[in-house]
Design a protein around this motif. Structure first.
Motif, mmCIF file in Angstrom:
data_model
loop_
_atom_site.group_PDB
_atom_site.id
_atom_site.type_symbol
_atom_site.label_atom_id
_atom_site.label_comp_id
_atom_site.label_asym_id
_atom_site.label_seq_id
_atom_site.Cartn_x
_atom_site.Cartn_y
_atom_site.Cartn_z
ATOM 1 N N SER A 181 12.298 8.950 -5.974
ATOM 2 C CA SER A 181 11.907 9.609 -4.726
ATOM 3 C C SER A 181 11.140 8.650 -3.832
ATOM 4 O O SER A 181 11.332 8.631 -2.615
ATOM 5 C CB SER A 181 11.033 10.827 -5.002
ATOM 6 N N MET A 182 10.280 7.860 -4.449
ATOM 7 C CA MET A 182 9.491 6.910 -3.669
ATOM 8 C C MET A 182 10.418 5.940 -2.929
ATOM 9 O O MET A 182 10.262 5.689 -1.742
ATOM 10 C CB MET A 182 8.558 6.143 -4.595
ATOM 11 N N ASN A 224 12.606 8.102 -0.237
ATOM 12 C CA ASN A 224 11.920 8.788 0.853
ATOM 13 C C ASN A 224 10.835 7.965 1.533
ATOM 14 O O ASN A 224 10.496 8.214 2.682
ATOM 15 C CB ASN A 224 11.279 10.097 0.348
ATOM 16 N N ILE A 225 10.276 6.995 0.811
ATOM 17 C CA ILE A 225 9.138 6.255 1.372
ATOM 18 C C ILE A 225 9.520 4.810 1.706
ATOM 19 O O ILE A 225 9.337 4.363 2.837
ATOM 20 C CB ILE A 225 7.933 6.238 0.390
ATOM 21 N N GLY A 281 0.808 -1.215 0.000
ATOM 22 C CA GLY A 281 0.000 0.000 0.000
ATOM 23 C C GLY A 281 0.846 1.273 0.000
ATOM 24 O O GLY A 281 0.417 2.301 -0.501
ATOM 25 N N GLN A 282 2.053 1.188 0.554
ATOM 26 C CA GLN A 282 2.936 2.351 0.586
ATOM 27 C C GLN A 282 3.331 2.747 -0.839
ATOM 28 O O GLN A 282 3.347 3.924 -1.187
ATOM 29 C CB GLN A 282 4.188 2.046 1.416
ATOM 30 N N GLU A 336 1.645 1.999 -3.534
ATOM 31 C CA GLU A 336 0.458 2.484 -4.238
ATOM 32 C C GLU A 336 0.105 3.906 -3.839
ATOM 33 O O GLU A 336 -0.258 4.723 -4.681
ATOM 34 C CB GLU A 336 -0.728 1.561 -3.945
ATOM 35 N N ALA A 337 0.232 4.201 -2.539
ATOM 36 C CA ALA A 337 -0.075 5.559 -2.091
ATOM 37 C C ALA A 337 0.873 6.550 -2.760
ATOM 38 O O ALA A 337 0.454 7.610 -3.226
ATOM 39 C CB ALA A 337 0.036 5.650 -0.572
ATOM 40 N N ALA A 338 2.161 6.193 -2.825
ATOM 41 C CA ALA A 338 3.138 7.085 -3.452
ATOM 42 C C ALA A 338 2.859 7.219 -4.944
ATOM 43 O O ALA A 338 2.880 8.324 -5.498
ATOM 44 C CB ALA A 338 4.554 6.567 -3.210
ATOM 45 N N GLU A 339 2.565 6.100 -5.587
ATOM 46 C CA GLU A 339 2.277 6.141 -7.027
ATOM 47 C C GLU A 339 1.042 6.991 -7.305
ATOM 48 O O GLU A 339 1.020 7.775 -8.248
ATOM 49 C CB GLU A 339 2.050 4.723 -7.565
ATOM 50 N N ALA A 340 0.018 6.806 -6.472
ATOM 51 C CA ALA A 340 -1.226 7.546 -6.689
ATOM 52 C C ALA A 340 -1.003 9.055 -6.544
ATOM 53 O O ALA A 340 -1.720 9.856 -7.131
ATOM 54 C CB ALA A 340 -2.295 7.078 -5.710
ATOM 55 N N LEU A 341 0.021 9.430 -5.773
ATOM 56 C CA LEU A 341 0.320 10.860 -5.614
ATOM 57 C C LEU A 341 1.197 11.383 -6.748
ATOM 58 O O LEU A 341 1.513 12.559 -6.810
ATOM 59 C CB LEU A 341 1.025 11.104 -4.274
ATOM 60 N N GLY A 342 1.629 10.476 -7.619
ATOM 61 C CA GLY A 342 2.473 10.890 -8.736
ATOM 62 C C GLY A 342 3.946 11.016 -8.371
ATOM 63 O O GLY A 342 4.714 11.654 -9.080
ATOM 64 N N VAL A 343 4.341 10.391 -7.262
ATOM 65 C CA VAL A 343 5.745 10.480 -6.824
ATOM 66 C C VAL A 343 6.618 9.627 -7.748
ATOM 67 O O VAL A 343 6.313 8.464 -7.979
ATOM 68 C CB VAL A 343 5.885 9.978 -5.364
ATOM 69 N N PRO A 344 7.692 10.181 -8.294
ATOM 70 C CA PRO A 344 8.572 9.414 -9.177
ATOM 71 C C PRO A 344 9.244 8.254 -8.424
ATOM 72 O O PRO A 344 9.439 8.328 -7.208
ATOM 73 C CB PRO A 344 9.634 10.429 -9.620
#
Ligand SMILES: Nc1ncnc2c1ncn2[C@@H]1O[C@H](COP(=O)(O)OP(=O)(O)O)[C@@H](O)[C@H]1O
Ligand SMILES: [Mg+2]
Lengths: 240, 219
Positions: free
Chosen positions: B132-133, B136-137, B118-119, B121-129
């Motif tokens: 960076s994902m 940072n995540i 889910g982490q 997916e949450a980053a992808e859904a925000l458009g995070v490259p």
């Protein structure tokens, strides 16, 4: 603004979406309902390309996002998503959760992002939790942060996948209230939900999915009082 | 049993210098292993088959052969093959760094896989490259979970470092051996070196515990 034509998705041999064609207008609030496993989440996840459709087309603002070479990140910037299980970043505070993407993706300065973030956190009523880590929050609070996080990208469209299904009953209202507020601002919203009263009250349109087929779509008042298909009747008998 | 520690007293400074020698190459090896291991781990989870294959083959080779053999190949065989003169220090850093990378990459790969899907997916859904994902995540969460395993790897590396004595690098172990040969007594210098290794590992363990507590702040 969103238009799907013959949208299909197969996992292995499992045909989960069987040619969904529908149109969602700018500012419309659409409730997607149907039995478990009918493909609601998959439909939603196709809209921001978390799932790649197997065939069919999706147009958003007249841009075909299912065409070969598209910039997924650019599309997703414009579409916020709220998940059943929140998926907040556990190693970031509430404010960091909300301000991360605007800084990384939209290159906002830290100050700009913080100003925007604090405004959104206030909007969902969590100003006193700005510096808390997600594990200190209740489910309802987490989901409100998740909504603020998605809104921080200032998207045109918001997708919600059963945003209240993982919540204790007493927390459902606080999240639905935030969503109601959002609906009045003219946001385009697509909401997978089992909250039939919410759908009835807030949605402009209902999509009823069953077995990967869009069985029925239309005005909530009509749908809930006199569904056209027997499938929808059966479903409503069970849930209402 | 007639232990006589008095005899090694004059050699203590000589042996203690070995701590610096050991720590110098161990710490550089750890850094090399960590950076390379992270890159290998990322190769292992990509969808690019070639990168995956290279990273898997690398890991298989470095985990499937003795470290001392890798060290010898780098120190003795590479110069024979290339004519390059390679110092004991560089050989040690290369052997331990490259070897550690294989183990670290497996630890990190497992750590990344253990982060909730889910982490991503949450980053992808925000458009995070992607980059960076990861940075940072995903990686911060992965590292938090694998810190004990990483610490364990660093401790193993510190202890195993003693085998560089076989290529003549003047580390702690080698110095203890030299002193032993000098005074015709082995037990005392080896025991002394053992004590120093134990203290180093003890300190490393403590540092690990400290870092772990720091990172658990958000729990
Ligand atoms: N990633 C996936 N891989 C394989 N099958 C999936 C995947 N996602 C969903 N499915 C299957 O697709 C069907 C529809 O799932 P979903 O869209 O989650 O339904 P709903 O949200 O309506 O409950 C289910 O049978 C589910 O098992
Ligand atoms: Mg679902």
């Amino acid at each position: 603004m969103i238009n799907t034509s013959n949208l299909s998705k197969t996992f292995g041999k499992n045909e989960v979406l069987k040619g969904i064609s529908t149109t969602i207008k700018h500012g419309e609030v659409v409730a997607v309902i149907g039995p478990s496993g009918s493909g609601k989440s998959t439909f939603l996840r196709c809209l921001n390309l978390l799932e790649q459709p197997t065939s069919g087309e999706i147009h958003i603002n007249d841009i075909n996002i299912t065409a070969g070479k598209v910039d997924k990140l650019k599309i997703r910037k414009n579409i916020g998503m709220v998940f059943q299980h929140f998926h907040l970043f556990p190693h970031m505070t509430v404010l960091e959760n909300v301000t991360y993407a605007p800084q990384k993706v939209k290159n906002l300065s830290k100050q700009e992002a913080n100003r925007l973030g604090k405004e959104l956190i206030a909007k969902v009523g969590l100003t006193d939790k700005e510096d808390a880590y997600p594990n200190r929050l209740s489910g309802g609070q987490k989901q409100r942060v998740a909504i603020a996080r998605a809104l921080a990208m200032e998207p045109e469209i918001m997708l919600f996948d059963e945003p209240t299904s993982a919540l204790d009953p007493e927390m459902v209202k606080e999240v639905l209230d935030v969503m109601k507020d959002l609906a009045t601002t003219g946001m385009t919203m697509v909401i997978v939900t089992h909250e039939m009263n919410f759908a009835k009250e807030v949605a402009d349109k209902v999509l009823f999915l069953d077995g990967g087929v869009l069985m029925e779509e239309g005005d909530p008042k009509e749908f809930f009082t006199e569904p056209k298909t027997s499938r929808a009747k059966d479903f409503l008998d069970k849930v209402l | 049993m007639n232990l006589d520690f008095n005899q090694i007293v004059p050699y203590i400074p000589f042996i203690l210098e070995g701590i610096v020698a050991t720590l110098k190459f161990v710490s550089i090896s750890i850094i090399v292993g960590f950076i390379l291991g992270t890159l290998l781990a990322i190769c292992k989870i990509t969808k690019v088959p070639l990168l995956k294959w290279i990273a898997d083959a690398y890991t298989s080779i470095f985990r499937g052969t003795p470290l001392i053999l890798q060290l010898m190949i780098i120190y003795f065989a590479v110069p024979q093959l290339t004519g390059l003169d390679i110092t004991a220090f560089v050989s040690a850093v290369l052997a331990f760094g490259l070897n550690s990378a294989a183990y670290v990459s497996e630890i990190i790969r497992a750590g990344i896989m253990a982060v909730d899907k889910g982490q991503t997916e949450a980053a992808e859904a925000l458009g995070v490259p992607y980059k960076s994902m990861m940075l940072n995540i995903i990686l911060p969460q992965a590292f938090k979970n694998i810190l004990p395993a990483l610490m364990n790897e660093f401790i193993t590396l510190t202890k195993e470092s003693a085998i560089v004595s076989t290529i003549g690098y003047l580390d702690l172990m080698r110095r203890a051996q030299i002193v032993g040969a000098d005074i015709y007594r082995n037990f005392e210098p080896l025991l002394f070196a053992g004590l120093i290794y134990w203290v180093m590992v003890f300190i490393l363990t403590k540092i690990g515990g400290l870092v772990e507590r720091r990172m658990r702040q958000s729990d």
